[in-house]
Scaffold this motif. Structure first.
Motif, PDB file in Angstrom:
ATOM      1  N   MET A   1       0.852  -1.184   0.000  1.00 32.09           N
ATOM      2  CA  MET A   1       0.000   0.000   0.000  1.00 32.09           C
ATOM      3  C   MET A   1       0.896   1.246   0.000  1.00 32.09           C
ATOM      4  SD  MET A   1      -3.009   1.445   0.147  1.00 32.09           S
ATOM      5  CE  MET A   1      -4.186   0.210   0.687  1.00 32.09           C
ATOM      6  N   VAL A   2       0.559   2.226  -0.840  1.00 33.26           N
ATOM      7  CA  VAL A   2       1.295   3.485  -0.925  1.00 33.26           C
ATOM      8  C   VAL A   2       0.456   4.581  -0.268  1.00 33.26           C
ATOM      9  CG1 VAL A   2       2.308   5.185  -2.457  1.00 33.26           C
ATOM     10  CG2 VAL A   2       2.426   2.774  -3.045  1.00 33.26           C
ATOM     11  N   ILE A   3       1.027   5.250   0.740  1.00 39.42           N
ATOM     12  CA  ILE A   3       0.314   6.302   1.467  1.00 39.42           C
ATOM     13  C   ILE A   3       1.109   7.599   1.344  1.00 39.42           C
ATOM     14  CG2 ILE A   3      -0.541   7.059   3.711  1.00 39.42           C
ATOM     15  CD1 ILE A   3      -0.773   4.133   4.504  1.00 39.42           C
ATOM     16  N   PRO A   4       0.501   8.703   0.880  1.00 41.19           N
ATOM     17  CA  PRO A   4       1.225   9.976   0.771  1.00 41.19           C
ATOM     18  C   PRO A   4       1.615  10.523   2.140  1.00 41.19           C
ATOM     19  CG  PRO A   4      -1.112  10.286   0.318  1.00 41.19           C
ATOM     20  CD  PRO A   4      -0.896   8.807   0.422  1.00 41.19           C
TER      21      PRO A   4
ATOM     22  N   PRO B   1       5.663  19.162  -0.541  1.00 39.54           N
ATOM     23  CA  PRO B   1       5.347  20.160  -1.574  1.00 39.54           C
ATOM     24  C   PRO B   1       5.100  19.574  -2.960  1.00 39.54           C
ATOM     25  CG  PRO B   1       7.693  20.184  -1.078  1.00 39.54           C
ATOM     26  CD  PRO B   1       7.058  19.243  -0.091  1.00 39.54           C
ATOM     27  N   ASP B   2       5.669  18.411  -3.246  1.00 45.60           N
ATOM     28  CA  ASP B   2       5.590  17.867  -4.604  1.00 45.60           C
ATOM     29  C   ASP B   2       5.349  16.357  -4.540  1.00 45.60           C
ATOM     30  OD1 ASP B   2       5.745  17.222  -7.251  1.00 45.60           O
ATOM     31  OD2 ASP B   2       7.866  17.764  -7.501  1.00 45.60           O
TER      32      ASP B   2
ATOM     33  N   LYS C   1       9.607   9.506  -3.261  1.00 42.18           N
ATOM     34  CA  LYS C   1       9.900   9.386  -1.826  1.00 42.18           C
ATOM     35  C   LYS C   1       8.960  10.208  -0.946  1.00 42.18           C
ATOM     36  CE  LYS C   1      13.601  12.883  -1.454  1.00 42.18           C
ATOM     37  NZ  LYS C   1      15.008  13.068  -1.055  1.00 42.18           N
ATOM     38  N   THR C   2       8.017  10.932  -1.560  1.00 41.85           N
ATOM     39  CA  THR C   2       7.005  11.623  -0.755  1.00 41.85           C
ATOM     40  C   THR C   2       5.874  10.689  -0.361  1.00 41.85           C
ATOM     41  OG1 THR C   2       5.850  12.378  -2.747  1.00 41.85           O
ATOM     42  CG2 THR C   2       7.508  13.857  -1.798  1.00 41.85           C
ATOM     43  N   TYR C   3       6.000   9.410  -0.730  1.00 39.42           N
ATOM     44  CA  TYR C   3       4.998   8.406  -0.372  1.00 39.42           C
ATOM     45  C   TYR C   3       5.597   7.372   0.572  1.00 39.42           C
ATOM     46  CZ  TYR C   3       2.219  10.330  -4.182  1.00 39.42           C
ATOM     47  OH  TYR C   3       1.509  11.175  -4.988  1.00 39.42           O
ATOM     48  N   GLN C   4       4.789   6.896   1.491  1.00 39.03           N
ATOM     49  CA  GLN C   4       5.211   5.874   2.456  1.00 39.03           C
ATOM     50  C   GLN C   4       4.715   4.516   1.995  1.00 39.03           C
ATOM     51  OE1 GLN C   4       6.893   6.583   5.734  1.00 39.03           O
ATOM     52  NE2 GLN C   4       7.338   4.491   5.163  1.00 39.03           N
TER      53      GLN C   4
END
Length: 253
Positions: free
Chosen positions: A1-4, A9-10, A15-18
């Motif tokens: 699962m990908v969680i923001p 900012p972008d 890498k802005t997703y967990q």
């Protein structure tokens, strides 16, 4: 699962997703049982200054320890400085065979070493954001899943060689909380601390590289702490990682 991750900012940057691994409840129950059996070996493996995933060792203990060192230095008219480091993509970097070697060298029961190797083998992943998913599963050869009961403990074990005997690195304190590290230098000058932290930080980076890990230099922060009435200024020297310069952060935590 990908969680923001919140507040980025972008969100076009990966890498802005967990990344969170979703497993059945039964698998998590098995992990808790295995974790209970493994924790009895922590005294063989983990440094007393590795906080997290251990009874009576939490971030609430690590923070006051650092502050105590700062106040003690100031009372003795000494200057303290701290370098905060973050392992980049920590759980993704764990080499399974190296983890087995570290566990074996620290006298974990052979059946636990074998169980961990079996548990981490023959895994695959498919990424989803809840609305769409990749069409097929991709085999995983390296790393441990994030968000599972065992993962922080196994990473603590894997990174334990970096944490023993901070005196050999020339610093007065080295504290870790899973993938976060704090190196502290205390002396008669902030400038001398910066030299010590530069040497120590680069040596620790080299040792981390040998274990397949590296520190995220963009998350690295340097703090020169006040000493009595003497306050740190913006022109104090920073820490140099190769060509990357870490300036003193005047916003004290």
């Amino acid at each position: 699962m990908v969680i923001p991750k919140p507040g980025k900012p972008d969100y076009s940057v990966p890498k802005t997703y967990q990344m969170i691994s979703l497993l059945p409840t039964f698998s998590k129950t098995i992990e808790h049982v295995a974790l209970t059996r493994m924790t009895v070996f922590t005294h063989n493996c983990l440094s007393p200054l590795q906080f997290a995933c251990r009874k009576d060792y939490s971030r609430l203990d690590a923070g006051p320890l650092i502050l105590e060192k700062v106040h003690e230095a100031s009372n003795n008219k000494l200057y303290s400085s701290a370098l905060f480091l973050d392992v980049q993509g920590a759980f993704d970097k764990v080499l399974h065979q190296r983890l087995a070697e570290i566990m074996t060298n620290n006298d974990f029961s052979p059946y636990l070493v074998d169980w961990v190797q079996s548990y981490l083998s023959d895994r695959s992943v498919r990424i989803t954001d809840g609305a769409a998913s990749e069409p097929s599963f991709i085999p995983i050869q390296v790393g441990i899943s994030q968000g599972l009961p065992l993962s922080p403990f196994l990473f603590n074990v894997y990174s334990s060689p970096l944490c023993h005997n901070h005196q050999r690195l020339g610093v007065d304190l080295m504290v870790s909380y899973v993938d976060d590290y704090c190196l502290m230098a205390i002396s008669v000058l902030w400038q001398r601390n910066a030299i010590t932290l530069t040497a120590t930080g680069n040596q620790l980076q080299l040792e981390a590289n040998q274990e397949g890990m590296n520190f995220d230099l963009w998350k690295t922060e340097l703090f020169h702490f006040p000493c009595g009435k003497n306050l740190p200024t913006a022109d104090l020297p920073g820490v140099q990682f190769g060509e990357h310069h870490i300036a003193n952060n005047l916003e004290q935590r």
